[in-house]
Enzyme design. Structure first.
Site, PDB file in Angstrom:
ATOM      1  N   HIS A 282      30.890  16.367  72.388  1.00  0.00           N
ATOM      2  CA  HIS A 282      31.887  16.886  73.324  1.00  0.00           C
ATOM      3  C   HIS A 282      32.064  18.398  73.191  1.00  0.00           C
ATOM      4  CE1 HIS A 282      36.330  17.418  74.452  1.00  0.00           C
ATOM      5  NE2 HIS A 282      35.697  17.139  75.573  1.00  0.00           N
TER       6      HIS A 282
ATOM      7  N   GLU B 153      27.881  17.332  76.073  1.00  0.00           N
ATOM      8  CA  GLU B 153      28.680  17.682  77.246  1.00  0.00           C
ATOM      9  C   GLU B 153      29.039  19.147  77.137  1.00  0.00           C
ATOM     10  OE1 GLU B 153      33.110  17.376  78.980  1.00  0.00           O
ATOM     11  OE2 GLU B 153      32.439  18.125  77.047  1.00  0.00           O
TER      12      GLU B 153
ATOM     13  N   ASP C 282      30.920  22.500  79.222  1.00  0.00           N
ATOM     14  CA  ASP C 282      31.832  22.907  80.294  1.00  0.00           C
ATOM     15  C   ASP C 282      31.222  24.056  81.083  1.00  0.00           C
ATOM     16  OD1 ASP C 282      34.176  21.244  79.535  1.00  0.00           O
ATOM     17  OD2 ASP C 282      34.007  22.393  77.681  1.00  0.00           O
TER      18      ASP C 282
ATOM     19  N   HIS D 261      35.558  26.279  77.937  1.00  0.00           N
ATOM     20  CA  HIS D 261      36.630  25.314  78.199  1.00  0.00           C
ATOM     21  C   HIS D 261      37.977  26.004  78.320  1.00  0.00           C
ATOM     22  CE1 HIS D 261      39.508  22.065  77.754  1.00  0.00           C
ATOM     23  NE2 HIS D 261      38.535  21.195  77.948  1.00  0.00           N
TER      24      HIS D 261
ATOM     25  N   ASP E 165      30.243  19.421  82.620  1.00  0.00           N
ATOM     26  CA  ASP E 165      31.618  19.188  83.052  1.00  0.00           C
ATOM     27  C   ASP E 165      32.008  20.379  83.923  1.00  0.00           C
ATOM     28  OD1 ASP E 165      34.309  18.781  83.340  1.00  0.00           O
ATOM     29  OD2 ASP E 165      34.728  18.479  81.217  1.00  0.00           O
TER      30      ASP E 165
END
Length: 273
Positions: A5, A25, A27, A41, A85
């Protein structure tokens, strides 16, 4: 799929893969003109994590390409799936298509190397807002116009807003998507969330009539939550601690039931027991 993440700095790619992740993942923030700008993020983010790591998006793509190109000195053979994301909340709804076009051009140039032995990982475009479904068509049309429709075989989709499953299905219909669909469900690790919608998504996936091919749950950092997610039948778990998930997968109850996905496992084909 063990999904690391918030991997937003290039050095974190190795860090998470070495802990056991086969997926990351990342951003993606956009500027006012809908250009993908940074892998960032920002605050707030998950408890226990630094929210402020970042790279320029194109630089991150080049680092990611190195990590996913066989023969490269930085190659990580286990890294097979990347979820972008897409932080489209900063955009107006009418910029979604433009964001998709620009995303496609950036990926084509800096990740896929214009179709010439670029990175091999599968890519999931994760969109937080159902109203931004035109991003998908902007993206797919651009890859076709640029002469690389074959790269769409490497691309899948996710709406990450925890919307009702029926509403998500309608958005995909509008976007012209059938297949390559991951359905996410979850919440920041600072809060608790039950598994009822995950179970709905798994039921849709397994019905043979639904739109979902794969289901992932986020953000899972504890062993008990990992077991609950595996028991619910998810395909992926997004985590800040890949080693925790790997440990649980090796427990007696799971080691003969689940295994880490490899490059040969299609992320678009629903697994049939």
């Amino acid at each position: 799929w063990i999904m690391g993440h918030m991997v937003n700095a290039i050095y974190q790619i190795d860090e998470f893969v070495n802990l056991g992740a086969n997926s990351i993942e990342t951003d993606v923030s956009f500027d006012d003109n809908a250009n993908p700008e940074y892998t960032y993020h920002g605050i707030p983010c998950d408890c226990g994590r630094s929210c402020l790591k970042w790279e320029n998006y194109n630089d991150f793509l080049k680092g990611l390409r190195s990590a996913t190109t066989p023969g490269n000195s930085k190659y990580q053979s286990k890294l097979i799936l990347v979820v972008f994301d897409l932080k489209t909340g900063s955009l107006y709804d009418n910029q979604a298509s433009e964001a998709g076009k620009k995303l496609a051009k950036n990926l084509l140039k800096h990740y896929w190397n214009n179709g010439n032995n670029g990175g091999r990982a599968y890519i999931v475009l994760s969109i937080p807002d159902l109203n931004h479904y035109p991003l998908i068509k902007g993206f797919t049309d651009t890859l076709k116009q640029e002469g690389h429709p074959e790269l769409l075989e490497k691309v899948g989709y996710d709406f990450s807003g925890n919307d009702a499953i029926g509403d998500v299905a309608k958005a995909y219909k509008k976007a012209g998507v059938s297949g390559h669909v991951w359905q996410s469900d979850g919440i920041t690790n600072c809060l608790l969330r039950g598994l009822s919608r995950v179970k709905d998504a798994v039921a849709n996936r397994d019905s043979g009539k639904g739109y979902i091919n794969k289901v992932y749950y986020w953000t899972v950092d504890k062993r008990a939550t990992t077991r609950d997610a595996l028991d619910a039948g998810v395909d992926g778990v997004m985590t800040n601690y890949p080693d925790v998930i790997a440990d649980v997968m090796n427990e007696a109850a799971y080691k003969n039931k689940v295994r880490l996905a490899t490059y040969e496992d299609s992320p678009w084909v629903t697994f049939r027991k």
